[in-house]
Scaffold this active site. Structure first.
Site: not given
Ligand code: GAR
Length: 189
Positions: A64, A11-13, A89-90, A108, A106
């Site tokens: 899922k 969770g640093s972002n 991460m899904r 990346h 997102n």
């Protein structure tokens, strides 16, 4: 405009985004943080910042399909307009993506389309590229694909280690993501 942050890990972002949010830099309302990992550190961070949290697992929903349905319902119930993926991460299901047209972003840790997937920093380092970086993009049904919104390059120096590269990439992420969200949310309102 209500936005939710989806995250699976450290969770640093999230921390960088919530810091910008608390400083009044972001339009819209940070409604909640969702994690598919009940013990993810991001949930602890969210509580520290008094941001509401939600969590449930794929297993809890029997796979899922059930998980995606529950996630979409929860986001509808919470009247969420915009999704911000920050180390989530899904891969999002098609129905969920269709529910937020042009409204899912997102981050990346590579210069996409190079090095998508779970280990963008390590894969670039091990390949031996001299320049890598960070990408912010809209989400479609692929893995780290979708229209690119912003990119910033990071040089891999002669004496670089994986650890030092990770630090450099994260520093760029923590500046780039809030700056991009600031622009996007101002346009979305
Ligand atoms: C970040 O480096 C982000 O770019 C990456 O996960 C990390 C999460 O860190 N995302 C991906 O690799 C997406 N494919 P954080 O939990 O400390 O924000």
């Amino acid at each position: 405009m209500r936005f939710a942050i989806l995250a699976s890990g450290n969770g640093s972002n999230f921390e960088a985004i919530v810091t910008a949010y608390e400083a009044g830099d972001l339009h819209g309302e940070l409604a909640l943080v969702f994690s598919d990992k009940p013990d993810a550190y991001v949930l602890h961070r969210a509580k520290e910042h008094k941001v509401p949290t939600k969590t449930f697992t794929v297993k809890e929903h029997g796979g899922k399909a059930g998980y995606e349905k529950a996630l979409l319902q929860m986001l509808k119930d919470e009247q969420i307009d915009y999704l911000v993926l920050a180390g989530y991460m899904r891969i999002l299901g098609e129905e969920l993506i269709a529910a937020f047209p042009e409204g899912i972003v997102n981050i990346h840790p590579s210069l996409l389309p190079s090095f998508p997937g779970l280990h963008g920093i390590k894969d670039a380092f091990e390949y031996g590229v001299k320049i890598t970086g960070v990408t912010v993009h809209f989400v479609d049904k692929g893995v780290d694909t979708g229209p690119i919104i912003a990119q910033e390059a990071v040089t891999i120096d002669e004496n670089e280690t994986l650890d030092s590269l990770e630090i450099k990439i994260h520093q760029v992420e923590h500046k780039l993501y809030p700056a991009v969200l600031k622009r996007l949310f101002a346009e979305a309102e």
